[in-house]
Design a protein around this motif. Sequence first.
Motif, short mmCIF file in Angstrom:
data_model
loop_
_atom_site.label_atom_id
_atom_site.label_comp_id
_atom_site.label_asym_id
_atom_site.label_seq_id
_atom_site.Cartn_x
_atom_site.Cartn_y
_atom_site.Cartn_z
N MET A 23 50.64 26.40 29.91
CA MET A 23 51.05 26.12 31.29
C MET A 23 50.76 27.32 32.19
N LEU A 24 51.11 28.52 31.68
CA LEU A 24 50.90 29.74 32.46
C LEU A 24 49.42 30.01 32.69
N ASN A 25 48.58 29.48 31.78
CA ASN A 25 47.14 29.64 31.95
C ASN A 25 46.67 29.05 33.27
N TYR A 26 47.30 27.92 33.67
CA TYR A 26 46.93 27.28 34.94
C TYR A 26 47.63 27.97 36.11
N ILE A 27 48.94 28.21 35.95
CA ILE A 27 49.72 28.73 37.07
C ILE A 27 49.21 30.11 37.52
N TRP A 28 49.00 30.98 36.53
CA TRP A 28 48.62 32.36 36.86
C TRP A 28 47.30 32.41 37.63
N GLY A 29 46.29 31.72 37.11
CA GLY A 29 44.99 31.69 37.77
C GLY A 29 45.09 31.06 39.15
N ALA A 30 45.87 29.97 39.23
CA ALA A 30 46.01 29.28 40.52
C ALA A 30 46.65 30.19 41.56
N LEU A 31 47.66 30.96 41.15
CA LEU A 31 48.32 31.87 42.09
C LEU A 31 47.31 32.85 42.68
N MET A 32 46.44 33.38 41.82
CA MET A 32 45.47 34.36 42.29
C MET A 32 44.42 33.71 43.20
N ILE A 33 43.95 32.53 42.82
CA ILE A 33 42.94 31.84 43.64
C ILE A 33 43.53 31.50 45.02
N ILE A 34 44.77 31.00 45.02
CA ILE A 34 45.44 30.69 46.30
C ILE A 34 45.54 31.95 47.15
N SER A 35 45.95 33.07 46.52
CA SER A 35 46.09 34.32 47.26
C SER A 35 44.77 34.74 47.88
N ILE A 36 43.69 34.64 47.09
CA ILE A 36 42.39 35.10 47.58
C ILE A 36 41.93 34.24 48.75
N ILE A 37 42.04 32.91 48.59
CA ILE A 37 41.62 32.02 49.68
C ILE A 37 42.48 32.28 50.92
N CYS A 38 43.80 32.36 50.69
CA CYS A 38 44.72 32.58 51.81
C CYS A 38 44.44 33.91 52.50
N GLY A 39 44.13 34.94 51.72
CA GLY A 39 43.81 36.24 52.28
C GLY A 39 42.59 36.20 53.16
N PHE A 40 41.56 35.44 52.73
CA PHE A 40 40.34 35.31 53.53
C PHE A 40 40.64 34.55 54.82
N VAL A 41 41.43 33.47 54.71
CA VAL A 41 41.72 32.66 55.89
C VAL A 41 42.55 33.43 56.91
N THR A 42 43.57 34.16 56.44
CA THR A 42 44.42 34.89 57.38
C THR A 42 43.81 36.23 57.78
N GLY A 43 42.68 36.59 57.15
CA GLY A 43 42.02 37.83 57.50
C GLY A 43 42.68 39.07 56.93
N ARG A 44 43.55 38.87 55.96
CA ARG A 44 44.24 40.04 55.39
C ARG A 44 43.52 40.51 54.13
N THR A 45 42.21 40.66 54.23
CA THR A 45 41.41 41.00 53.05
C THR A 45 41.69 42.43 52.56
N LYS A 46 41.88 43.34 53.51
CA LYS A 46 42.15 44.73 53.14
C LYS A 46 43.47 44.81 52.35
N GLU A 47 44.51 44.17 52.89
CA GLU A 47 45.81 44.16 52.21
C GLU A 47 45.70 43.53 50.83
N LEU A 48 44.90 42.43 50.77
CA LEU A 48 44.74 41.72 49.50
C LEU A 48 44.11 42.63 48.45
N ALA A 49 43.03 43.31 48.84
CA ALA A 49 42.35 44.19 47.89
C ALA A 49 43.26 45.33 47.45
#
Lengths: 195, 174
Positions: free
Chosen positions: A1-27
């Motif tokens: 279960m965690l195999n899906y959740i963990w990866g999904a959390l990171m993918i959501i964060s990366i997409i969200c970071g790009f959309v909100t423009g918070r790429t520096k903070e994300l990195a």
Amino acid sequence: MLNYIWGALMIISIICGFVTGRTKELADSIFSGAQESVELVISLFGMMCFWTGFMKIAELGGLTSALSKIFSPILQRLFPEYKSNSKAISAICMNVTANLLGLGNAATPMGIMAMKEMQKKNIKKDTANNSMAMFVVINTASIQLIPTFMAILRQKHGSREPFDVLPAIWIVSIISLIIGITVAKILEKRGKKIE
Amino acid sequence: MNNIASYTLPIIIMLILIFGYSKKVPVFDAFISGCKDGMNSTISIAPSLIGLITSVSMLKASGALDIFSSAISPFTNMLGIPAEVIPLAILRPISGSGSIALLNGILSDVGVDSFAGRVASVMMSATETTFYTVTVYFGAVGIKNTRHTIPSALIADISGFFLSVLVVMLLFGV
């Protein structure tokens, strides 16, 4: 279960970071997060070891088996199918006591032993009987006298009084344990009617 | 109440030592062997904490957690639940280290002695990683049909979640 959740959390964060423009903070957060996690482990390390060391003294002195005798009369009522089976009942009592004392390392092997004892008298081998379900429900309700981990974590975050949540934890654990037991009792009867 | 709390740990340590001596336990040797167990279990949770705390930290930095919190805030405000604890309530039954990661984030963001910090602490300690426990115990004896186990355990978890908010409110105020 965690195999899906963990990866999904990171993918959501990366997409969200790009959309909100918070790429520096994300990195930056990738570096700071990894660093912070090691700092957390190191700051917990000393007290976690100290506490398990102390509980080992209690364990070797026989505290678990002494306390489990006190709980035996109460627990027997919850497992009517195994009332006369002393092996199963004593494993159940030892598991509950070890959980209460926060001895996670000792509780799990005891619990598995209790399940194996109960399985011997279970009629349908792939289906849980009422006592087995009750036992697992009790184990999923965390009943711990001194939640050490929480106190250590609160201390680390600069709590004025890391133990001040103790009464609240006890009240919530006990009520939710009672709710779990009651619901299991109600549902096991309903299950029989359907059969 | 605070005084009682600061007595707790020293008194327990004294009682354990007296108990150990009365049962003729070699207390220092026992302590060392227990300490080693503690080291092993702390080291064994480190990799999952590194993975999960980093992902939670990314979730916060990207703004995703803020978006989620503001999306659910009309609902949580109505019930008087701090929005920060909702992700913890969702992850708690699924992953132990995941909820430690979230809790650690909540405690450093909103403060350990704040209302949300206390609710999160109580919620974390008063409930268990339900799905893991069910898998370990039934898996050990090869039982596939767990019948009413999961519904009962989850109802207890949900009650624990609401009770944490209620009890912290009653004992500490908002």
